[in-house]
Scaffold this motif. Structure first.
Motif, PDB file in Angstrom:
ATOM      1  N   UNK A  22     -73.760  16.377-108.273  1.00 53.08           N
ATOM      2  CA  UNK A  22     -72.644  17.488-108.061  1.00 53.08           C
ATOM      3  C   UNK A  22     -71.793  17.864-109.412  1.00 53.08           C
ATOM      4  N   UNK A  23     -72.014  17.066-110.378  1.00 54.66           N
ATOM      5  CA  UNK A  23     -71.278  17.186-111.438  1.00 54.66           C
ATOM      6  C   UNK A  23     -71.636  18.676-112.209  1.00 54.66           C
ATOM      7  N   UNK A  90     -68.733  28.800-113.221  1.00 57.56           N
ATOM      8  CA  UNK A  90     -68.434  27.386-113.056  1.00 57.56           C
ATOM      9  C   UNK A  90     -69.623  26.592-112.523  1.00 57.56           C
ATOM     10  N   UNK A  91     -70.312  25.933-113.495  1.00 58.32           N
ATOM     11  CA  UNK A  91     -71.605  25.380-113.004  1.00 58.32           C
ATOM     12  C   UNK A  91     -71.731  24.418-111.912  1.00 58.32           C
ATOM     13  N   UNK A  92     -71.424  24.568-110.875  1.00 60.38           N
ATOM     14  CA  UNK A  92     -71.042  23.757-109.796  1.00 60.38           C
ATOM     15  C   UNK A  92     -71.693  24.328-108.334  1.00 60.38           C
ATOM     16  N   UNK A  93     -72.060  23.579-107.581  1.00 63.81           N
ATOM     17  CA  UNK A  93     -72.701  23.952-106.284  1.00 63.81           C
ATOM     18  C   UNK A  93     -71.498  24.579-105.354  1.00 63.81           C
ATOM     19  N   UNK A  94     -71.936  25.453-104.372  1.00 66.32           N
ATOM     20  CA  UNK A  94     -71.027  26.018-104.008  1.00 66.32           C
ATOM     21  C   UNK A  94     -70.221  25.150-102.981  1.00 66.32           C
ATOM     22  N   UNK A  95     -70.481  24.461-102.405  1.00 58.85           N
ATOM     23  CA  UNK A  95     -69.872  23.460-101.543  1.00 58.85           C
ATOM     24  C   UNK A  95     -68.755  22.746-102.325  1.00 58.85           C
ATOM     25  N   UNK A  96     -68.893  22.343-103.615  1.00 57.09           N
ATOM     26  CA  UNK A  96     -67.824  21.909-104.393  1.00 57.09           C
ATOM     27  C   UNK A  96     -66.821  22.878-104.507  1.00 57.09           C
ATOM     28  N   UNK A  97     -67.198  24.204-104.750  1.00 58.90           N
ATOM     29  CA  UNK A  97     -66.179  25.093-105.024  1.00 58.90           C
ATOM     30  C   UNK A  97     -65.348  25.481-103.627  1.00 58.90           C
ATOM     31  N   UNK A  98     -65.995  25.325-102.531  1.00 58.68           N
ATOM     32  CA  UNK A  98     -65.481  25.611-101.170  1.00 58.68           C
ATOM     33  C   UNK A  98     -64.293  24.446-101.074  1.00 58.68           C
ATOM     34  N   UNK A  99     -64.369  23.427-102.058  1.00 59.47           N
ATOM     35  CA  UNK A  99     -63.024  22.456-101.596  1.00 59.47           C
ATOM     36  C   UNK A  99     -61.492  23.173-101.966  1.00 59.47           C
ATOM     37  N   UNK A 100     -61.583  24.344-102.818  1.00 60.78           N
ATOM     38  CA  UNK A 100     -60.325  25.226-102.977  1.00 60.78           C
ATOM     39  C   UNK A 100     -60.337  26.097-101.703  1.00 60.78           C
ATOM     40  N   UNK A 220     -76.499  29.126-101.066  1.00 57.78           N
ATOM     41  CA  UNK A 220     -77.344  28.250-102.031  1.00 57.78           C
ATOM     42  C   UNK A 220     -77.463  28.782-103.361  1.00 57.78           C
ATOM     43  N   UNK A 221     -77.143  30.060-103.485  1.00 62.75           N
ATOM     44  CA  UNK A 221     -77.596  30.519-104.671  1.00 62.75           C
ATOM     45  C   UNK A 221     -76.870  30.059-105.826  1.00 62.75           C
ATOM     46  N   UNK A 222     -75.705  29.631-105.915  1.00 59.93           N
ATOM     47  CA  UNK A 222     -74.976  29.182-107.066  1.00 59.93           C
ATOM     48  C   UNK A 222     -75.519  27.610-107.318  1.00 59.93           C
ATOM     49  N   UNK A 301     -84.992  21.281 -99.359  1.00 62.26           N
ATOM     50  CA  UNK A 301     -84.403  19.855 -99.443  1.00 62.26           C
ATOM     51  C   UNK A 301     -83.691  19.750-100.819  1.00 62.26           C
ATOM     52  N   UNK A 302     -83.730  20.683-101.720  1.00 66.57           N
ATOM     53  CA  UNK A 302     -82.790  20.521-102.914  1.00 66.57           C
ATOM     54  C   UNK A 302     -81.485  20.548-102.549  1.00 66.57           C
ATOM     55  N   UNK A 303     -80.989  21.851-101.912  1.00 67.11           N
ATOM     56  CA  UNK A 303     -79.675  21.930-101.472  1.00 67.11           C
ATOM     57  C   UNK A 303     -79.236  21.021-100.478  1.00 67.11           C
ATOM     58  N   UNK A 304     -79.912  20.591 -99.592  1.00 70.37           N
ATOM     59  CA  UNK A 304     -79.606  19.590 -98.578  1.00 70.37           C
ATOM     60  C   UNK A 304     -79.110  18.220 -99.396  1.00 70.37           C
ATOM     61  N   UNK A 305     -79.862  17.920-100.351  1.00 68.95           N
ATOM     62  CA  UNK A 305     -79.592  16.606-101.150  1.00 68.95           C
ATOM     63  C   UNK A 305     -78.070  16.852-101.731  1.00 68.95           C
ATOM     64  N   UNK A 306     -77.999  18.081-102.450  1.00 70.92           N
ATOM     65  CA  UNK A 306     -76.658  18.402-103.123  1.00 70.92           C
ATOM     66  C   UNK A 306     -75.463  18.230-102.204  1.00 70.92           C
ATOM     67  N   UNK A 307     -75.812  19.041-100.806  1.00 70.40           N
ATOM     68  CA  UNK A 307     -74.732  19.216-100.118  1.00 70.40           C
ATOM     69  C   UNK A 307     -74.321  17.764 -99.418  1.00 70.40           C
TER      70      UNK A 307
END
Length: 449
Positions: A22-23, A90-100, A220-222, A301-307
């Motif tokens: 997720x970095x 910002x090269x992050x997955x969407x659920x990291x951005x969702x923290x804000x 999942x697009x980001x 599977x890829x987004x599931x892993x990242x989530x």
């Protein structure tokens, strides 16, 4: 990279396993072009399950199905485009951005939920592949479930770089396989243009399409676009904005038509089953189905892993090998879901997805564009909150809950309106986004209040 880090960096095959987790994606890995992104989403959306749309909308006829797909694309165009830009900014997955947006605890809960949603999609598609390949080859369906599951897990272990290669170089094979199946359909069966057998219910039809395709994919697009060239490079901005939605909806349109014509001519939406009674056709059908499932399920599977990694990061610091370990575990669980019969619950599964994902997505976009103003540095998303607002954003949580209530029960208030005219989950998502904008945006911009 320091000398000590270089010594611990694996070489050979292990060196190709993706461990960024997720970095923020390093700049040297951000090379995806608009054309490559379009192919990724074109192939991810071209599932062996996608022709099911033709069966679900069969009673509305081919003309109205096409209009429903086009309208669904117009509804999802801007959300998908904004998420595409988000990953480039910002090269992050969407659920990291969702923290804000939702607070760290809120993002944690959504991460857990979406981990299982994506794993459910993985199981659903694997079930379609297993049952189809069982019919074509007359081999055990359970055996096919495990074969398909293992292949998908191995592919996802190597991450977005190799996924993009795989999509690009197998896309022609997939198109040829389904082209041959379409030829078989039209040459051996009486095919007529499916007409409407029931009054068109636009709300129902659009809800089916958006929850099956574009708005189910949007958040999942980001996760993909974080590997694209940075937004600081203005070249191709419009192309990057359009790439995900065009790729997704072209597949939905083409394969939806295949499913509808197959339903009319054979009584079954699954075009690949035409190969079940002819050896040569069967091989072609089996290859096409396998590729279609692997293409789509890799992007489940890829987004599931990242989530899942987002959820774990709320509790602990990231470790190098947690991404491949999570991929293996989730791949096994998703395959078990296929064996247990998730395919028998497809309609309820689709309904739940739309009710939750659309309000979540729309609120997050309002926050990113008008509250964060696309300017939050990547490092801030990993800082441990020191205030209650950092853990829970009640403005987002409450307006999300309102959107979900409308999506689930709004049809009880004005059932005719939401069946024949308006897609209820989209209405719920828009209302939640508007309420969030009225609540949060003035507080973020007090000088304009």
């Amino acid at each position: 990279m320091s000398h000590s880090e270089a010594e611990h960096t694996p070489s050979g095959i292990l060196g190709e396993v993706e461990t960024v987790g997720i970095l923020p994606v390093p700049d040297d890995q951000r090379t995806m072009s608009p054309g490559k992104m379009t192919v990724v989403w074109l192939m991810a959306s071209a599932s062996a399950t996608t022709p099911l749309i033709g069966a679900l909308l069969f009673h509305f006829g081919v003309t109205d199905m096409i209009f429903a797909i086009v309208l669904s694309w117009l509804i999802g165009l801007v959300p998908a485009g904004l998420f595409s830009e988000m990953g480039r900014e910002v090269p992050l997955t969407g659920l990291i951005v969702a923290r804000k947006t939702y607070g760290t605890s809120g993002a944690f809960l959504f991460s857990v939920l979406f981990t299982f949603v994506n794993m459910g999609w993985f199981g659903l598609n694997t079930a379609v592949a297993g049952e189809t390949l069982q019919a074509i080859t007359h081999m055990s369906g359970t055996l096919w479930f495990w074969i398909i599951g293992v292949v998908q897990v191995v592919l996802v272990l190597f991450g977005m770089k190799w996924l993009e290669y795989f999509y690009r170089y197998t896309s022609v094979v997939l198109l040829v396989c389904y082209g041959v199946l379409a030829y078989l359909l039209f040459s051996r069966f009486h095919v007529a243009m499916p007409g409407a057998t029931a009054p068109m219910a636009w709300g129902t039809a659009i809800t089916t399409v958006v929850t099956f395709s574009i708005l189910a994919w949007t958040y999942k697009v980001s996760t993909v676009s974080r590997f694209a060239t940075p937004a600081s490079e203005p070249k191709g901005r419009t192309a990057f904005f359009l790439a995900p939605s065009v790729g997704i909806m072209v597949s939905v349109l083409v394969m939806g038509l295949m499913g509808m014509y197959s339903q009319q001519a054979t009584g079954n939406w699954n075009l690949a089953l035409l190969g079940a009674h002819a050896p040569v056709w069967g091989v072609i059908a089996a290859v096409g189905v396998a590729l279609a499932i692997i293409h789509t399920n890799a992007m489940n599977l890829y987004p599931s892993t990242v989530d899942l990694l987002v959820a774990l990061n709320t509790l602990r610091k990231p470790s190098r090998w947690e991404q491949p370990i999570a991929t293996i575990i989730l791949g096994v669980l998703g395959t078990v879901l296929a064996i247990l019969g998730i395919l028998n619950h497809v309609q309820g599964f689709l309904d739940v997805i739309g009710d939750v994902i659309i309000p979540f997505t729309f609120i997050m976009l309002v926050d990113w564009v008008w509250v964060q103003k696309k300017r939050t540095p990547a490092g801030e998303f990993f800082e441990r909150p020191t205030t209650t607002r950092g853990w829970w954003s009640w403005s987002a949580v409450i307006t999300f809950a309102i959107g979900v209530v409308i999506s689930i029960w709004g049809g009880n208030w004005l059932p005719g309106l939401f069946t024949t005219v308006l897609p209820l989950p989209v209405v719920g998502g828009l209302i939640s986004a508007i309420l969030y904008a009225l609540w949060a945006v003035p507080r973020a911009n007090p000088q304009n209040a």
